[in-house]
Design a protein around this motif. Structure first.
Motif, mmCIF file in Angstrom:
data_model
loop_
_atom_site.group_PDB
_atom_site.id
_atom_site.type_symbol
_atom_site.label_atom_id
_atom_site.label_comp_id
_atom_site.label_asym_id
_atom_site.label_seq_id
_atom_site.Cartn_x
_atom_site.Cartn_y
_atom_site.Cartn_z
ATOM 1 N N VAL A 169 66.129 -12.995 -49.421
ATOM 2 C CA VAL A 169 65.800 -11.968 -48.625
ATOM 3 C C VAL A 169 64.466 -12.216 -47.684
ATOM 4 O O VAL A 169 63.633 -12.939 -48.088
ATOM 5 C CB VAL A 169 65.500 -10.804 -49.675
ATOM 6 C CG1 VAL A 169 64.071 -11.052 -50.618
ATOM 7 C CG2 VAL A 169 65.092 -9.530 -48.993
ATOM 8 N N ASP A 170 64.295 -11.829 -46.587
ATOM 9 C CA ASP A 170 63.288 -12.035 -45.757
ATOM 10 C C ASP A 170 62.228 -11.110 -46.014
ATOM 11 O O ASP A 170 62.117 -9.886 -45.672
ATOM 12 C CB ASP A 170 63.742 -11.848 -44.182
ATOM 13 C CG ASP A 170 62.730 -12.354 -43.145
ATOM 14 O OD1 ASP A 170 61.742 -12.427 -43.560
ATOM 15 O OD2 ASP A 170 63.320 -12.467 -42.006
ATOM 16 N N PHE A 204 61.412 -7.082 -45.165
ATOM 17 C CA PHE A 204 61.398 -6.414 -46.414
ATOM 18 C C PHE A 204 60.218 -6.705 -47.194
ATOM 19 O O PHE A 204 60.336 -7.505 -48.077
ATOM 20 C CB PHE A 204 62.785 -6.549 -47.213
ATOM 21 C CG PHE A 204 63.976 -6.492 -46.440
ATOM 22 C CD1 PHE A 204 64.497 -4.751 -46.470
ATOM 23 C CD2 PHE A 204 64.811 -7.040 -45.833
ATOM 24 C CE1 PHE A 204 65.481 -4.596 -45.784
ATOM 25 C CE2 PHE A 204 65.822 -6.789 -44.986
ATOM 26 C CZ PHE A 204 66.290 -5.641 -44.865
ATOM 27 N N ARG A 205 59.109 -5.697 -47.203
ATOM 28 C CA ARG A 205 58.071 -6.018 -47.934
ATOM 29 C C ARG A 205 57.617 -4.649 -48.035
ATOM 30 O O ARG A 205 57.962 -3.564 -47.390
ATOM 31 C CB ARG A 205 56.979 -6.763 -46.991
ATOM 32 C CG ARG A 205 56.857 -6.034 -45.548
ATOM 33 C CD ARG A 205 56.096 -6.928 -44.851
ATOM 34 N NE ARG A 205 56.032 -6.518 -43.271
ATOM 35 C CZ ARG A 205 55.033 -5.771 -43.016
ATOM 36 N NH1 ARG A 205 54.056 -5.423 -43.904
ATOM 37 N NH2 ARG A 205 55.007 -5.271 -41.611
ATOM 38 N N GLU A 217 66.933 -6.361 -51.137
ATOM 39 C CA GLU A 217 66.077 -5.853 -50.096
ATOM 40 C C GLU A 217 65.154 -4.862 -50.636
ATOM 41 O O GLU A 217 63.752 -4.670 -50.394
ATOM 42 C CB GLU A 217 66.999 -5.262 -49.304
ATOM 43 C CG GLU A 217 67.577 -6.018 -48.121
ATOM 44 C CD GLU A 217 68.634 -5.661 -47.403
ATOM 45 O OE1 GLU A 217 69.334 -6.115 -46.441
ATOM 46 O OE2 GLU A 217 69.054 -4.475 -47.515
ATOM 47 N N ALA A 218 65.696 -3.928 -51.654
ATOM 48 C CA ALA A 218 64.991 -3.004 -52.443
ATOM 49 C C ALA A 218 63.891 -3.582 -53.210
ATOM 50 O O ALA A 218 62.670 -3.107 -53.233
ATOM 51 C CB ALA A 218 65.744 -1.974 -53.176
ATOM 52 N N MET A 219 63.989 -4.532 -53.960
ATOM 53 C CA MET A 219 63.199 -5.343 -54.803
ATOM 54 C C MET A 219 61.949 -5.934 -53.994
ATOM 55 O O MET A 219 61.105 -5.591 -54.264
ATOM 56 C CB MET A 219 63.666 -6.313 -55.488
ATOM 57 C CG MET A 219 64.651 -5.977 -56.616
ATOM 58 S SD MET A 219 65.786 -7.253 -57.213
ATOM 59 C CE MET A 219 64.719 -8.125 -58.252
ATOM 60 N N ILE A 241 65.359 0.350 -42.013
ATOM 61 C CA ILE A 241 65.653 0.187 -43.502
ATOM 62 C C ILE A 241 64.835 -0.031 -44.515
ATOM 63 O O ILE A 241 64.425 0.764 -45.417
ATOM 64 C CB ILE A 241 67.018 -0.580 -43.342
ATOM 65 C CG1 ILE A 241 68.189 -0.286 -42.760
ATOM 66 C CG2 ILE A 241 67.238 -1.175 -44.939
ATOM 67 C CD1 ILE A 241 69.432 -1.204 -42.712
ATOM 68 N N PRO A 242 63.753 -0.788 -44.055
ATOM 69 C CA PRO A 242 62.659 -1.086 -45.015
ATOM 70 C C PRO A 242 61.892 0.065 -45.086
ATOM 71 O O PRO A 242 61.175 0.340 -46.501
ATOM 72 C CB PRO A 242 61.883 -2.324 -44.346
ATOM 73 C CG PRO A 242 62.769 -2.889 -43.400
ATOM 74 C CD PRO A 242 63.730 -2.015 -43.000
#
Length: 211
Positions: free
Chosen positions: A6-7, A11-12, A125-127, A100-101
């Motif tokens: 995951v990037d 996604f942060r 992504e959620a994590m 989305i993030p």
């Protein structure tokens, strides 16, 4: 564990207050909501999410809304109408990827009760956003989240509704799970994923060369 990476530049963790303001203005998202993201496939089990949300409102009188992101068939909107939960459900349809993030960062919890998965990328992504999660008791989902999410039988709307209610009411548990998934997400980098796949290919080539 050969899962995708995951990037973490995309996604942060983000400021919840800031993204909530943006999402409210753009999509009418309220302060408290549960989240599901998918392009509809039967295995994503969105019908069960709607039935669980019905139980959540009827049994627990919950005011938090349910936001379903991604293109979904009209029959899901009709199901929400039959369950008399349309006022509580926001179907956003397609959204640009950069938003989305923001949804992951703004939600109470990400709801992902898939019936089967190979590489559950939305969980990663959620994590990586530090999002509390409710997911299925199927091996790929359990292996990714380990013990840092609430695990349910994906065919049970009652189990799903109870898990959603627990995360809504127990802020300490929610905060604990958010910290844990954020830490676990660090294991799922694209670099590590590439190395694992290379290792598999090298093993295959070695077996072929020995024949």
């Amino acid at each position: 564990d050969r899962y995708n990476g995951v990037d973490d530049k995309i996604f942060r963790p983000l400021s919840r207050e800031k993204v909530l303001e943006e999402l409210h203005e753009k999509y009418g998202v309220p302060e408290e909501f549960f989240l599901h993201i998918s392009a509809y496939q039967p295995k994503k089990n969105v019908e069960t999410i709607l039935k669980a949300y019905y139980i959540l409102r009827k049994k627990y009188k919950v005011a938090a809304k349910l936001v379903i992101v991604g293109r979904q068939p009209d029959r899901l909107k009709r199901l929400a109408s039959r369950l008399n939960i349309s006022r509580g459900v926001i179907f956003t349809g397609y959204i640009p990827s950069e938003d989305i993030p923001k949804f992951y960062n703004a939600t109470i919890a990400f709801i992902f009760p898939s019936l089967h998965e190979a590489n559950p990328l939305p969980l990663l992504e959620a994590m990586a956003c530090g999002c509390a999660i409710v997911t299925s008791n199927i091996p790929p989902c359990v292996e990714v989240v380990e013990n840092s999410a609430l695990i349910v039988d994906p065919r049970s709307p009652v189990e799903l509704a109870n898990a959603m209610h627990i995360l809504l009411e127990d802020e300490n548990l929610r905060t604990k799970l958010e910290r844990e998934v954020l830490e676990k997400a660090k294991k799922f980098t694209w670099e590590k994923s590439a190395k694992e796949y290379i290792k598999v290919y090298m093993n295959i080539l070695a077996k072929i060369s020995r024949k």
